[in-house]
Design a protein around this motif. Structure first.
Motif, PDB file in Angstrom:
ATOM      1  N   UNK A   1       1.091  36.538  38.988  1.00  0.00           N
ATOM      2  CA  UNK A   1      -0.329  36.811  38.602  1.00  0.00           C
ATOM      3  C   UNK A   1      -1.302  36.417  39.696  1.00  0.00           C
ATOM      4  N   UNK A   2      -1.039  35.301  40.507  1.00  0.00           N
ATOM      5  CA  UNK A   2      -1.997  35.078  41.750  1.00  0.00           C
ATOM      6  C   UNK A   2      -1.547  36.304  42.774  1.00  0.00           C
ATOM      7  N   UNK A   3      -0.433  36.912  42.850  1.00  0.00           N
ATOM      8  CA  UNK A   3      -0.087  37.849  43.981  1.00  0.00           C
ATOM      9  C   UNK A   3      -0.571  38.981  43.376  1.00  0.00           C
ATOM     10  N   UNK A   4      -1.000  39.493  42.195  1.00  0.00           N
ATOM     11  CA  UNK A   4      -1.393  40.571  41.744  1.00  0.00           C
ATOM     12  C   UNK A   4      -2.663  40.459  42.060  1.00  0.00           C
ATOM     13  N   UNK A   5      -3.499  39.256  41.573  1.00  0.00           N
ATOM     14  CA  UNK A   5      -5.078  39.178  42.075  1.00  0.00           C
ATOM     15  C   UNK A   5      -5.437  39.238  43.615  1.00  0.00           C
ATOM     16  N   UNK A   6      -4.592  38.839  44.495  1.00  0.00           N
ATOM     17  CA  UNK A   6      -4.738  38.918  45.634  1.00  0.00           C
ATOM     18  C   UNK A   6      -4.609  40.182  46.278  1.00  0.00           C
ATOM     19  N   UNK A   7      -3.632  41.026  45.820  1.00  0.00           N
ATOM     20  CA  UNK A   7      -3.704  42.503  46.181  1.00  0.00           C
ATOM     21  C   UNK A   7      -4.769  43.297  45.654  1.00  0.00           C
ATOM     22  N   UNK A   8      -5.265  42.938  44.389  1.00  0.00           N
ATOM     23  CA  UNK A   8      -6.260  43.787  43.691  1.00  0.00           C
ATOM     24  C   UNK A   8      -7.648  43.246  44.660  1.00  0.00           C
ATOM     25  N   UNK A   9      -7.958  41.991  44.980  1.00  0.00           N
ATOM     26  CA  UNK A   9      -9.168  41.744  45.714  1.00  0.00           C
ATOM     27  C   UNK A   9      -8.960  42.358  47.132  1.00  0.00           C
ATOM     28  N   UNK A  10      -7.656  42.295  47.778  1.00  0.00           N
ATOM     29  CA  UNK A  10      -7.612  42.984  49.209  1.00  0.00           C
ATOM     30  C   UNK A  10      -7.986  44.449  49.055  1.00  0.00           C
ATOM     31  N   UNK A  11      -7.452  45.030  48.018  1.00  0.00           N
ATOM     32  CA  UNK A  11      -7.689  46.587  47.827  1.00  0.00           C
ATOM     33  C   UNK A  11      -9.253  46.876  47.522  1.00  0.00           C
ATOM     34  N   UNK A  12      -9.896  45.908  46.743  1.00  0.00           N
ATOM     35  CA  UNK A  12     -11.470  46.158  46.650  1.00  0.00           C
ATOM     36  C   UNK A  12     -11.923  45.919  48.099  1.00  0.00           C
ATOM     37  N   UNK A  13     -11.734  44.934  48.766  1.00  0.00           N
ATOM     38  CA  UNK A  13     -12.208  44.642  49.986  1.00  0.00           C
ATOM     39  C   UNK A  13     -12.136  45.845  51.075  1.00  0.00           C
ATOM     40  N   UNK A  14     -11.018  46.640  50.893  1.00  0.00           N
ATOM     41  CA  UNK A  14     -10.697  47.683  51.842  1.00  0.00           C
ATOM     42  C   UNK A  14     -11.818  48.932  51.703  1.00  0.00           C
ATOM     43  N   UNK A  15     -12.157  48.983  50.326  1.00  0.00           N
ATOM     44  CA  UNK A  15     -13.065  49.985  49.971  1.00  0.00           C
ATOM     45  C   UNK A  15     -14.585  49.678  50.364  1.00  0.00           C
TER      46      UNK A  15
END
Length: 126
Positions: free
Chosen positions: A112-126
């Motif tokens: 779950x932590x990994x999934x959250x980190x990836x989602x936050x990273x994707x949002x930051x890229x946008x």
């Protein structure tokens, strides 16, 4: 399960127009992880690995393993609340939250932590 897993991984990778290698790496797995599943070298991938892969493939791990025919059904089965109508503009974020909810409900805290980190990273890229 293995035949369904192979079929659904192929389907999601194709739908997202990404390579097996890219999907594996984005999930934090070895570059050949998906190839090993498809070719039969990996017969029983771990739950955490499948969960990480599901996050990248924008579906639930239950969908990938054939436990459900709905891309995000497992999140609903764990009592997830209704998604607000404005969330339709961000289906990727909604899916990520559903997957995190599913992972937490199943006790997979690190995934779950990994999934959250990836989602936050994707949002930051946008």
């Amino acid at each position: 399960m293995n035949a369904i897993l192979k079929e659904r991984i192929r389907e999601r990778v194709s739908a997202l127009k990404i390579s097996w290698r890219r999907a594996s790496l984005e999930a934090g797995l070895e570059a050949g992880f998906i190839q090993d599943i498809i070719t039969g070298r990996s017969q029983h991938p771990g739950e955490d690995a499948v969960a990480s892969l599901a996050t990248v493939l924008k579906c639930s791990s239950a969908y990938l393993t054939g436990q459900s025919d709905d891309l995000a059904s497992a999140a609903g089965a764990h009592g997830a609340t209704a998604v607000p109508s404005d969330a339709a503009q961000r289906p990727d974020a909604v899916m990520a939250l559903r997957i995190v909810d599913e992972l937490l409900a199943a006790g997979h805290i690190e995934a779950a932590r990994v999934a959250v980190r990836r989602a936050l990273k994707a949002i930051a890229v946008e």
